[in-house]
Scaffold this active site. Sequence first.
Site, PDB file in Angstrom:
ATOM      1  N   GLN A 256       3.252   9.818   1.203  1.00 43.46           N
ATOM      2  CA  GLN A 256       3.930   9.333   1.076  1.00 43.46           C
ATOM      3  C   GLN A 256       4.877   9.794   0.148  1.00 43.46           C
ATOM      4  O   GLN A 256       6.559   9.310   0.195  1.00 43.46           O
ATOM      5  CB  GLN A 256       4.361   7.863   1.190  1.00 43.46           C
TER       6      GLN A 256
ATOM      7  N   HIS B  23      -2.233   7.474   7.525  1.00 48.90           N
ATOM      8  CA  HIS B  23      -1.291   8.332   6.726  1.00 48.90           C
ATOM      9  C   HIS B  23      -2.061   9.606   5.971  1.00 48.90           C
ATOM     10  O   HIS B  23      -1.123  10.702   6.069  1.00 48.90           O
ATOM     11  CB  HIS B  23      -0.331   7.728   5.155  1.00 48.90           C
TER      12      HIS B  23
ATOM     13  N   HIS C 200      -4.207   1.885   8.018  1.00 50.29           N
ATOM     14  CA  HIS C 200      -2.667   1.517   7.482  1.00 50.29           C
ATOM     15  C   HIS C 200      -2.749   2.960   7.514  1.00 50.29           C
ATOM     16  O   HIS C 200      -2.836   4.078   7.781  1.00 50.29           O
ATOM     17  CB  HIS C 200      -2.171   0.873   7.508  1.00 50.29           C
ATOM     18  N   GLU C 201      -3.026   2.688   5.202  1.00 52.31           N
ATOM     19  CA  GLU C 201      -3.557   3.818   4.466  1.00 52.31           C
ATOM     20  C   GLU C 201      -4.064   4.753   5.225  1.00 52.31           C
ATOM     21  O   GLU C 201      -3.146   6.104   4.844  1.00 52.31           O
ATOM     22  CB  GLU C 201      -3.422   3.414   3.278  1.00 52.31           C
TER      23      GLU C 201
ATOM     24  N   CYS D  55       5.357  -0.027   6.654  1.00 51.97           N
ATOM     25  CA  CYS D  55       5.510   0.609   6.204  1.00 51.97           C
ATOM     26  C   CYS D  55       7.232   0.789   5.334  1.00 51.97           C
ATOM     27  O   CYS D  55       8.066   1.627   5.873  1.00 51.97           O
ATOM     28  CB  CYS D  55       5.268   2.379   6.687  1.00 51.97           C
ATOM     29  N   LEU D  56       6.500   1.577   4.087  1.00 48.95           N
ATOM     30  CA  LEU D  56       7.623   1.912   2.866  1.00 48.95           C
ATOM     31  C   LEU D  56       8.341   3.010   3.651  1.00 48.95           C
ATOM     32  O   LEU D  56       9.365   3.557   3.497  1.00 48.95           O
ATOM     33  CB  LEU D  56       7.825   2.260   1.707  1.00 48.95           C
TER      34      LEU D  56
ATOM     35  N   GLY E 171       1.004  -1.334   0.231  1.00 52.23           N
ATOM     36  CA  GLY E 171       0.351   0.245  -0.376  1.00 52.23           C
ATOM     37  C   GLY E 171       1.092   1.375  -0.162  1.00 52.23           C
ATOM     38  O   GLY E 171       1.805   1.252   0.007  1.00 52.23           O
TER      39      GLY E 171
HETATM   40 NI    NI Z   1       2.445   2.808   5.312  1.00 54.90          NI
END
Ligand code: NI
Length: 173
Positions: free
Chosen positions: A54, A141, A137-138, A95-96, A49
């Site tokens: 991000q 963000h 989670h997304e 997480c990226l 995701g």
């Molecule tokens: Ni993340």
Amino acid sequence: MNTPSLLGILCYPDPRLHTVARPVAAVDERLRGLIDRMFATMYDANGIGLAATQVNVHERLVVIDVSEERNQPMVLINPEIEWASPEKRKGEEGCLSVPGIYDGVERSVAVRVRALDRDGQSRLIEAEGMLAVCIQHEMDHLMGKVFVEYLSPLKQGRIKSKLVKAQREALRS
Ligand code: NI
């Protein structure tokens, strides 16, 4: 078709990750171009995701693919949670934007989300399991929240110094 160029991913503790995204105003060619670049960036980084936040675009847009085969792209534009199960479960997340860090976060096991798709059509998504966790989670963000903020201040401090150090070393090499 040209391969979409990749976008840079902001790394925690970059303060821009705490920006609250504004709603997407129009689902148009500009947005679809951004969506394609976000998918390319997410797949390239082996993520499941990616929120626009991000990649330093502060609009309510998320791309997801939780499939094993990486062939079930899902776009959520202006997502709103209509229902979240009272039942919660703690599961490990990464997480990226927080490379190399994995820790347990408690989330609702199922959610119902209303969002526009890449054609601007309103969709109701019923999700459970990994997809439900990923959506929550997304969507965090988009509110400027990174998953490590659910952890203890002590852990957050450790993660921060570890990542700052790694970023400094990456710059030097
Ligand atoms: Ni993340």
